[in-house]
Design a protein around this motif. Structure first.
Motif, PDB file in Angstrom:
ATOM      1  N   VAL A 192      -2.793  -7.014   4.652  1.00  0.00           N
ATOM      2  CA  VAL A 192      -2.199  -6.343   5.814  1.00  0.00           C
ATOM      3  C   VAL A 192      -3.292  -6.148   6.865  1.00  0.00           C
ATOM      4  O   VAL A 192      -4.387  -5.705   6.530  1.00  0.00           O
ATOM      5  CB  VAL A 192      -1.625  -4.962   5.388  1.00  0.00           C
ATOM      6  CG1 VAL A 192      -1.026  -4.243   6.576  1.00  0.00           C
ATOM      7  CG2 VAL A 192      -0.605  -5.161   4.302  1.00  0.00           C
ATOM      8  N   PRO A 193      -3.001  -6.521   8.115  1.00  0.00           N
ATOM      9  CA  PRO A 193      -4.056  -6.420   9.148  1.00  0.00           C
ATOM     10  C   PRO A 193      -4.594  -5.002   9.289  1.00  0.00           C
ATOM     11  O   PRO A 193      -3.839  -4.038   9.175  1.00  0.00           O
ATOM     12  CB  PRO A 193      -3.324  -6.851  10.431  1.00  0.00           C
ATOM     13  CG  PRO A 193      -2.107  -7.539   9.976  1.00  0.00           C
ATOM     14  CD  PRO A 193      -1.742  -7.014   8.655  1.00  0.00           C
ATOM     15  N   ASP A 197      -0.261   0.523  11.205  1.00  0.00           N
ATOM     16  CA  ASP A 197       0.255   1.707  10.517  1.00  0.00           C
ATOM     17  C   ASP A 197       0.406   1.438   9.029  1.00  0.00           C
ATOM     18  O   ASP A 197       0.148   2.290   8.184  1.00  0.00           O
ATOM     19  CB  ASP A 197       1.610   2.121  11.100  1.00  0.00           C
ATOM     20  CG  ASP A 197       1.430   2.754  12.468  1.00  0.00           C
ATOM     21  OD1 ASP A 197       0.265   3.084  12.800  1.00  0.00           O
ATOM     22  OD2 ASP A 197       2.432   2.906  13.191  1.00  0.00           O
ATOM     23  N   GLU A 198       0.820   0.210   8.748  1.00  0.00           N
ATOM     24  CA  GLU A 198       1.046  -0.160   7.361  1.00  0.00           C
ATOM     25  C   GLU A 198      -0.257  -0.085   6.563  1.00  0.00           C
ATOM     26  O   GLU A 198      -0.303   0.445   5.456  1.00  0.00           O
ATOM     27  CB  GLU A 198       1.605  -1.583   7.316  1.00  0.00           C
ATOM     28  CG  GLU A 198       2.353  -1.891   6.030  1.00  0.00           C
ATOM     29  CD  GLU A 198       2.929  -3.299   6.048  1.00  0.00           C
ATOM     30  OE1 GLU A 198       3.501  -3.677   5.040  1.00  0.00           O
ATOM     31  OE2 GLU A 198       2.777  -4.004   7.073  1.00  0.00           O
ATOM     32  N   ASN A 199      -1.307  -0.588   7.189  1.00  0.00           N
ATOM     33  CA  ASN A 199      -2.618  -0.564   6.542  1.00  0.00           C
ATOM     34  C   ASN A 199      -3.068   0.867   6.283  1.00  0.00           C
ATOM     35  O   ASN A 199      -3.575   1.204   5.217  1.00  0.00           O
ATOM     36  CB  ASN A 199      -3.629  -1.287   7.445  1.00  0.00           C
ATOM     37  CG  ASN A 199      -4.981  -1.442   6.758  1.00  0.00           C
ATOM     38  OD1 ASN A 199      -5.753  -0.498   6.762  1.00  0.00           O
ATOM     39  ND2 ASN A 199      -5.221  -2.605   6.181  1.00  0.00           N
ATOM     40  N   ASP A 204      -3.954   5.638   2.753  1.00  0.00           N
ATOM     41  CA  ASP A 204      -3.659   7.024   2.369  1.00  0.00           C
ATOM     42  C   ASP A 204      -3.141   7.079   0.940  1.00  0.00           C
ATOM     43  O   ASP A 204      -3.515   7.929   0.143  1.00  0.00           O
ATOM     44  CB  ASP A 204      -2.607   7.641   3.306  1.00  0.00           C
ATOM     45  CG  ASP A 204      -3.180   7.838   4.707  1.00  0.00           C
ATOM     46  OD1 ASP A 204      -4.428   7.742   4.829  1.00  0.00           O
ATOM     47  OD2 ASP A 204      -2.403   8.067   5.646  1.00  0.00           O
ATOM     48  N   LYS A 205      -2.273   6.133   0.646  1.00  0.00           N
ATOM     49  CA  LYS A 205      -1.676   6.148  -0.690  1.00  0.00           C
ATOM     50  C   LYS A 205      -2.720   5.857  -1.757  1.00  0.00           C
ATOM     51  O   LYS A 205      -2.762   6.514  -2.800  1.00  0.00           O
ATOM     52  CB  LYS A 205      -0.554   5.112  -0.759  1.00  0.00           C
ATOM     53  CG  LYS A 205       0.748   5.669  -0.243  1.00  0.00           C
ATOM     54  CD  LYS A 205       1.790   4.607  -0.248  1.00  0.00           C
ATOM     55  CE  LYS A 205       2.931   5.039   0.658  1.00  0.00           C
ATOM     56  NZ  LYS A 205       3.597   3.878   1.205  1.00  0.00           N
ATOM     57  N   VAL A 206      -3.574   4.880  -1.467  1.00  0.00           N
ATOM     58  CA  VAL A 206      -4.611   4.541  -2.452  1.00  0.00           C
ATOM     59  C   VAL A 206      -5.448   5.774  -2.747  1.00  0.00           C
ATOM     60  O   VAL A 206      -5.715   6.101  -3.910  1.00  0.00           O
ATOM     61  CB  VAL A 206      -5.489   3.373  -1.947  1.00  0.00           C
ATOM     62  CG1 VAL A 206      -6.720   3.218  -2.822  1.00  0.00           C
ATOM     63  CG2 VAL A 206      -4.690   2.081  -1.936  1.00  0.00           C
ATOM     64  N   ALA A 207      -5.805   6.487  -1.667  1.00  0.00           N
ATOM     65  CA  ALA A 207      -6.630   7.688  -1.852  1.00  0.00           C
ATOM     66  C   ALA A 207      -5.888   8.713  -2.703  1.00  0.00           C
ATOM     67  O   ALA A 207      -6.453   9.309  -3.626  1.00  0.00           O
ATOM     68  CB  ALA A 207      -6.978   8.286  -0.494  1.00  0.00           C
TER      69      ALA A 207
END
Lengths: 515, 310
Positions: A192-193, A197-199, A204-207
Motif C-alpha cells: 500500500v502506498p 489513509d490506508e497505509n 495503527d493496527k499493527v501497533a
C-alpha cells in the motif's frame, strides 16, 4: 567518622525540612500519573474485550447468508451485463468490485469458522485484524472475475504482486498465529502506498496488535519464537557466516556475539516454562518513558539542593555555627555531599515506586524480567530490579549536574547563580548540543561534551529487547562501539574524570576559603 | 602559674595588599575576661576570626589550650565556644533543635546540658520556637547557649551585647563573670561599649591599625579597686571657701583644679548627698559634671581618638 556521621545527621535534619523536596515530589507524582493516562489513551490500552462464541456463531451465520446472496445476485447481474457487452460501464465495474468484496467476505467467514478459538481470543481486535486480508482478497477476486478487456495495467501489476505474495500469506494465515497475522499485515503494508489513509490505518493496527500480542502473555510465548526478530537474527547469522571474507559485509566478532546473544534470548523466550518475558517489550518500554519524565524532575531538584548546600549557609551566616564546630572542613563538605547523594537516591527510589504503581494501576502493566546473556547462557533478573537500575541509569545526568551545582556553590557563587547556571546548562545547552551533534556528526570534539555520555542505559541495560542480548562479561571491552556512540569505557572514564575535577574543586576551595 | 587558654603569636593577616592584622601577640588566661577593644576597622573581628578558624593565617601561630590551631584543628576547636559577628543559627529550626545539632557534632554533651544552658540564658520557655521568630537579643542568648553547650575552656565573643536591652546586658555580664571567675573559663570579648567593658573585663587589649597598642588590667586604670565604684565629678561653685569646707567635711577625695572648680571622686550614689549638703550650706552650685571614665580616657589616648579606617 563519628563527627562525619553527626554532621550528616544534622544536614539530613535540615534538608528534610525543605519544602522544595515535597513540592518536587508532588510535581513528579502528578507528571507520572498524567503521562500514564496519556500513554493509556495514545496506545489504546483499553481492556481486552473478548468476543463470545454466540456472537461468533451469529456473525458467521449472518455474514455467510448475506454475502452468499450478494455474491449470487452480483454474479447474475454481471453475467447479464457481459452478455450485453456492457463490461466497461461504471455501474458494471462497481459490481465487479461488489462481487470481489462479497467473495472476500465469505473467505473471511470461512477463516473465522476454522479458527474460532483464535478469533475469540483476539476479541474485538479480530475483525479489524482480518480487514486488510479481506481487502487483499477482494482485489484478487475482483481482478479474477473481470474479463481481460476491462483489466487496467495497474490492476494487472498489483495482481501479479499479490499472486506472488498470497501463497505466503495464505500459508501463514492457515497457521493462524497472532504473530503471523501481524507479520502478514506488515508485508501487506508494503503493497500500500506510503502516506495514504490506508497505509496509516494499517500502521495503527499493527501497533495495536503488537501491543495486544505483548499483553497476551504465555499463550503467545512460543509463537514469539517464530517472530521476525528471531528469523532475521537466524538469517543474518547464516548470512554473516557465509559472507565473511566476501565484499558484501564483514561482521565484527562483537556483532556476531550480539547476534548469537539475540538468538539465545529469542529461544529462551520461546521455551520459558510458563513465563512471559515477551511482555518486557512493552511494559519495560512504558516504564522507561515514565522514568525519563521522573528523571527530569529529579534533575531540577538535585540542582536546587546541591546548588544551595554551601552558598545558602554562607549567605544566611549559619555557616559560622559549622565552622565553630570542632570538625575539619573536608568533613563538612563530605556531609553536605552525602546529603545531596541521599536526596538523589531517595528520589530515584521514589520515582521507581511511583512509576511501578502508575503502571500497575493506570496502565495495567507490570515490569517484566530482564534477559541478558553471560558466558553463553541466558539469565533473567527481576523486573523490579531492572526498574530500579533503569531509574538510576536515567539519572546519570542528574548526578553529574548535582556535582556541578555543588561545585559552584562551594567555590563561592550565590545560590541563585549556582542553581541558575546549572539549570541553564542542563536544560538549555543540552538541546543545543544535540542539535550540534546532528549538524556535525563527525566532529571529534563532540565526544568530550558530557551530555554525550549520560545515556549509559543503552550500554548497560539496552531498552530494545531485540538488542537485549548483551554479554555482561564483554560489556567493559574497550572496542565496543554502539550505534555510533562512544564506548562505555570512554563514557565512564570521561564522566569520572570530569566528576573528579568537580569534586576536587569543591573540596579544595571550601577548605582554603576565608569565611 | 596561670593557665593560658589562647595564645596568638606574631599573627599576621592581609587582604590583598592591605595588612589587617600585623604581628599580633595576645594571651587569654583561664578565669579571666579579656576585653578586645579597638576602633572600627582596627582588626578586632579579623583577629577573632583567625582565632576561631574562619580565616587562614599569613603568619604566626594560634594555640588553644596547648593545641596548635592549624596542625591540631579538631582538638583545638573542641575547647572553643564563640559568637562571631552576628548570632546566626538555622532560622527554620527551633532553638532547641539548633542546640541538639551542635551537641551532636561536639559529641559527649549530655541531654540535660541543653536544658541547663537554656536556663542559664533564660530561654527555657522559648526554646521550642523557630529561631526566625526570635528577637536579636534572643538570638544572642541562644548563640551564647550554643557557645557554652560543650563547656568550652575558651569563649570568644564578638560584640555579644549587640541587641541586648540594659537588663540583658547586665545579665550577660553576670553570666560571663560567673563563667570566668567561678568556672575558670577564659573569655575574650570584643565590644565598642567601653563603659560596659570596664565593668565586665579584668583586662583589656587595645588594637588599632592591626596592631595591639596596649594591654592593661582594669584595676590599673586608676587607683586600684576604687576606680570600679567611684566616679570623678567636676563641681563648680560661686562660694569657693564655703564649698571647699562642705566637700572636705563630707570626707571625699577632692582637689581644687581652678578657683571655684573642684575635682571630687566619690561613689556614684553619694553625689546627690553631696549636692544636697552644698545647697543646704547656701553654696550656689553652678555646675556638676562627671569626668570621662578611665577606660575611655586610656582608649582615646592610645588610639589617638579617631577611627583607624582610612
Amino acid at each position: 567518622m563519628n563527627k562525619l556521621f553527626a554532621l550528616y545527621r544534622n544536614e539530613m535534619t535540615k534538608v528534610w525540612r525543605r519544602p522544595v523536596l515535597y513540592i518536587m515530589a508532588l510535581i513528579m507524582l502528578a507528571l507520572i500519573v498524567g503521562v500514564s493516562f496519556l500513554l493509556r489513551e495514545v496506545s489504546q490500552f483499553a481492556a481486552f474485550e473478548p468476543i463470545s462464541e454466540l456472537e461468533i456463531e451469529a456473525d458467521i451465520a449472518g455474514n455467510r447468508e448475506h454475502y452468499t446472496s450478494v455474491l449470487q445476485s452480483t454474479d447474475q447481474m454481471l453475467k447479464a451485463a457481459e452478455s450485453a457487452g456492457r463490461e466497461n460501464r461504471p455501474s458494471t465495474l462497481s459490481q465487479y468490485q461488489q462481487y470481489g468484496q462479497a467473495k472476500a467476505e465469505l473467505d473471511r467467514v470461512d477463516w473465522i469458522e476454522s479458527h474460532k478459538e483464535l478469533y475469540r481470543d483476539l476479541g474485538r481486535m479480530g475483525s479489524g485484524l482480518l480487514r486488510p486480508y479481506t481487502e487483499l482478497k477482494a482485489r484478487q477476486h475482483t481482478y479474477e472475475r473481470k474479463p481481460a478487456s476491462v483489466r487496467t495495467i495497474e490492476e494487472t501489476t498489483a495482481y501479479l504482486m499479490l499472486k506472488a505474495t498470497l501463497p505466503t500469506f495464505e500459508a501463514r494465515f492457515e497457521s493462524g498465529t497472532l504473530i503471523d497475522l501481524i507479520e502478514m499485515m506488515n508485508e501487506f503494508r508494503n503493497l500500500v502506498p506510503n502516506g495514504t489513509d490506508e497505509n496509516k490505518e494499517i500502521n495503527d493496527k499493527v501497533a495495536a496488535y503488537e501491543l495486544e500480542l505483548a499483553r497476551s502473555g504465555a499463550s503467545a510465548t512460543k509463537l514469539f519464537a517464530l517472530s521476525t526478530g528471531y528469523r532475521n537474527a537466524l538469517e543474518e547469522k547464516a548470512g554473516a557466516v557465509t559472507s565473511v571474507g566476501s565484499k558484501q559485509h564483514v561482521y565484527l566478532p562483537s556483532e556476531l556475539t550480539d547476534l548469537d546473544n539475540n538468538i539465545l534470548i529469542y529461544e529462551y523466550r520461546a521455551t520459558a516454562p510458563g513465563g512471559d518475558p515477551i511482555e518486557s517489550a512493552t511494559a519495560n518500554i512504558y516504564y522507561y518513558v515514565l522514568v525519563s519524565f521522573a528523571a527530569f524532575i529529579i534533575g531540577i531538584l538535585v540542582i536546587i539542593v546541591a546548588g544551595s548546600q554551601i552558598s545558602s549557609e554562607r549567605s544566611s551566616g549559619s555557616i559560622k555555627s559549622l565552622i565553630l564546630s570542632p570538625v575539619k572542613r573536608w568533613k563538612i563538605v563530605t556531609a553536605k555531599l552525602l546529603v545531596c547523594i541521599t536526596v538523589l537516591l531517595a528520589f530515584i527510589v521514589l520515582s521507581w515506586l511511583i512509576c511501578i504503581l502508575s503502571m500497575r494501576l493506570i496502565l495495567g502493566q507490570s515490569l517484566q524480567p530482564y534477559l541478558f546473556v553471560r558466558h553463553g547462557e541466558v539469565h533473567a533478573f527481576g523486573g523490579w530490579l531492572y526498574g530500579l537500575f533503569t531509574s538510576a541509569l536515567q539519572n546519570i545526568g542528574s548526578l553529574f549536574f548535582m556535582l556541578f551545582a555543588f561545585m559552584l556553590s562551594s567555590v563561592g557563587l550565590s545560590t541563585a547563580a549556582s542553581v541558575g547556571i546549572s539549570m541553564g546548562i542542563r536544560f538549555g545547552a543540552q538541546p543545543l548540543v544535540f542539535l550540534l551533534t546532528s549538524l556535525l556528526p563527525n566532529a571529534t570534539w563532540m565526544r568530550f561534551l558530557p551530555f554525550e555520555h549520560f545515556d549509559l542505559q543503552h550500554h548497560i541495560l539496552p531498552l530494545d529487547f531485540t538488542s537485549g542480548g548483551i554479554d555482561l562479561g564483554r560489556m567493559f571491552g574497550a572496542s565496543q562501539m554502539d550505534g555510533g556512540g562512544s564506548p562505555l569505557t570512554f563514557s565512564l572514564v570521561w564522566l569520572g574524570a570530569l566528576s573528579l575535577v568537580m569534586l576536587v574543586s569543591s573540596y579544595d576551595t571550601f577548605m582554603r576559603k576565608d569565611l | 602559674m596561670e593557665r593560658i587558654v589562647l595564645t596568638l603569636e606574631k599573627v599576621r593577616k592581609s587582604f590583598g595588599k592591605r595588612l589587617v592584622v600585623d604581628n599580633v601577640d595576645l594571651e587569654v588566661k583561664a578565669g579571666e575576661i579579656l576585653g578586645f577593644l579597638g576602633p572600627n576597622g582596627a582588626g578586632k573581628t579579623t583577629t577573632i576570626k583567625i582565632a576561631t578558624g574562619f580565616l587562614s593565617l599569613d603568619g604566626g601561630k594560634v594555640t588553644i589550650c596547648g593545641h596548635d590551631l592549624i596542625r591540631d584543628y579538631e582538638k583545638a576547636m573542641q575547647h572553643v565556644g564563640g559568637i562571631v559577628e552576628n548570632p546566626e543559627m538555622y532560622k527554620e529550626l527551633t532553638g532547641r533543635t539548633n542546640l541538639i545539632m551542635y551537641a551532636r557534632v561536639q559529641g559527649n554533651v549530655p541531654k540535660e546540658r541543653i536544658d541547663e544552658v537554656l536556663k542559664l540564658v533564660g530561654l527555657e520557655k522559648r526554646a521550642d520556637e523557630k529561631v526566625k521568630r526570635y528577637s536579636l537579643g534572643m538570638k544572642q542568648r541562644i548563640s551564647l547557649a550554643q557557645a557554652l553547650l560543650h563547656r568550652p575552656k575558651l569563649l570568644i565573643l564578638d560584640e555579644p551585647t549587640n541587641g541586648l536591652d540594659p537588663a540583658g546586658i547586665r545579665e550577660l555580664r553576670d553570666i560571663l563573670k560567673s563563667l570566668a571567675h567561678n568556672d575558670g573559663i577564659g573569655i575574650m570579648v570584643s565590644s565598642h561599649q567601653l563603659a560596659e567593658m570596664q565593668l565586665m573585663c579584668d583586662r583589656v587589649a587595645i588594637i588599632s591599625n592591626g596592631r595591639v597598642l596596649g594591654e592593661f588590667k582594669i584595676e590599673s586604670l586608676s587607683d586600684g579597686s576604687r576606680a570600679k565604684n567611684h566616679i570623678r565629678y567636676i563641681v563648680e561653685a560661686e562660694d569657693q571657701e564655703n564649698a571647699k569646707q562642705v566637700i572636705e567635711k563630707s570626707g571625699h577625695e577632692m582637689e581644687m583644679s581652678a578657683p571655684g572648680v573642684f575635682d571630687v571622686t566619690l561613689p556614684k550614689p553619694e553625689s546627690s548627698v553631696l549636692l544636697k549638703e552644698l545647697v543646704l550650706a547656701d553654696v550656689r552650685v553652678t555646675g556638676m559634671t562627671t569626668l570621662q571614665t578611665s577606660l575611655e580616657q586610656a582608649f582615646l589616648e592610645i588610639t589617638g581618638g579617631g577611627s583607624s579606617i582610612e
